[in-house]
Design an enzyme around this catalytic site. Structure first.
Site, PDB file in Angstrom:
ATOM      1  N   GLU A  51      53.949  89.407  66.610  1.00  0.00           N
ATOM      2  CA  GLU A  51      54.412  89.883  65.306  1.00  0.00           C
ATOM      3  C   GLU A  51      53.893  91.272  64.946  1.00  0.00           C
ATOM      4  O   GLU A  51      54.574  92.032  64.250  1.00  0.00           O
ATOM      5  CB  GLU A  51      53.992  88.878  64.228  1.00  0.00           C
ATOM      6  CG  GLU A  51      54.515  89.204  62.842  1.00  0.00           C
ATOM      7  CD  GLU A  51      54.114  88.154  61.830  1.00  0.00           C
ATOM      8  OE1 GLU A  51      54.112  88.469  60.628  1.00  0.00           O
ATOM      9  OE2 GLU A  51      53.805  87.010  62.230  1.00  0.00           O
ATOM     10  N   ALA A  52      52.706  91.604  65.396  1.00  0.00           N
ATOM     11  CA  ALA A  52      52.156  92.914  65.057  1.00  0.00           C
ATOM     12  C   ALA A  52      52.887  94.049  65.750  1.00  0.00           C
ATOM     13  O   ALA A  52      52.671  95.218  65.427  1.00  0.00           O
ATOM     14  CB  ALA A  52      50.665  92.982  65.382  1.00  0.00           C
TER      15      ALA A  52
END
Length: 261
Positions: A51-52
């Protein structure tokens, strides 16, 4: 068969579902471990989105403890931040969303927000969506992963955090404006579930050796459909357990947790 814990079984079963040369958007914990095991066994070209903002990282510095851990960027093919990660899913580059949740209903909708009381005054508060809401909306197929407990498999969710098939109507996802085909598998320590194509209801596909469909139904708060081709779940070998324990999660951050009775 060797002894194994419930979360080792979940991680192993999750690994078996994943295919080589595909892309999986992973949530924290067991989805990462399952994906690592798949890479070490049958799916060396499986690529993970974090997700980052990374895609295709090499996790040779150890298990990332979150989807924002700097280890998740090691030698990545792509590193463009959170918005870049979700842009990949919106452009159709993620085959799977691999997420957890606190509750799931028969249509694959997930709650990871709260239980009891109201949204503003809840009895139990969970971490919330994180990226799971967008992952289930945009990735092609959604894999949910959780322990098999009646409190988790419920007829009606108190809150829908991550969309599945909604109310089960054929065009629900289309009307909601989301991409992808929707829920695909639910992986637990005692059973593997899929979905009936016509009704979009949860269907029992595999059970742990020694258990029956009736045993599984007792732990589910809604009526299950049973596959006419019901199978026994494969169990991890000594080598699978070595990989899980020594290579994937050597400190036992996620695999040593306990299922509540």
């Amino acid at each position: 068969m060797p002894d194994y814990g419930p979360f080792e079984m979940i991680a192993y079963a999750g690994s078996k579902v994943l295919e080589d040369e595909t892309v999986v958007f992973v949530g924290t914990g067991l989805p990462i471990i399952a994906s690592l095991h798949a890479q070490l066994t049958h799916a060396p070209q499986l690529q993970m989105i974090f997700e980052a903002g990374s895609l295709g990282a090499q996790l040779d510095q150890g298990l990332p403890l979150s989807v924002g851990d700097t280890k998740a960027f090691r030698k990545a093919l792509y590193a463009k931040g959170l918005c870049g990660a979700f842009e990949l899913t919106q452009r159709g580059y993620s085959d799977y969303a691999f997420i957890g949740g606190a509750e799931i209903d028969m249509y694959g909708n997930l709650n990871s927000t709260f239980q009891g009381g109201t949204y503003s005054e809840s009895k139990v508060r969970f971490p919330g969506s994180g990226g799971a809401g967008a992952m289930s909306a945009n990735c092609e197929k959604t894999i949910a992963i959780m322990a098999l407990e009646k409190r988790r498999f419920t007829e009606k969710l108190q809150f829908v955090t991550s969309i599945g098939y909604g109310d089960g109507s054929p065009d629900y996802r289309e009307k909601a404006g989301v991409y992808g085909s929707g829920p695909y598998r639910v992986i637990t320590n005692e059973a593997l579930f899929g979905y009936d194509k016509d009704t979009r209801r949860m269907m029992l596909l595999e059970v742990l050796p020694g258990l029956t469909p009736a045993d599984i139904q007792e732990k589910v708060g809604f009526e299950l459909l049973i596959s006419p081709d019901l199978k026994e779940m494969a169990e991890p070998t000594e080598e699978d357990l070595r990989l899980l324990r020594d290579e994937c999660d050597p400190d036992g951050y996620f695999l040593k947790r306990v299922v509540k009775k």
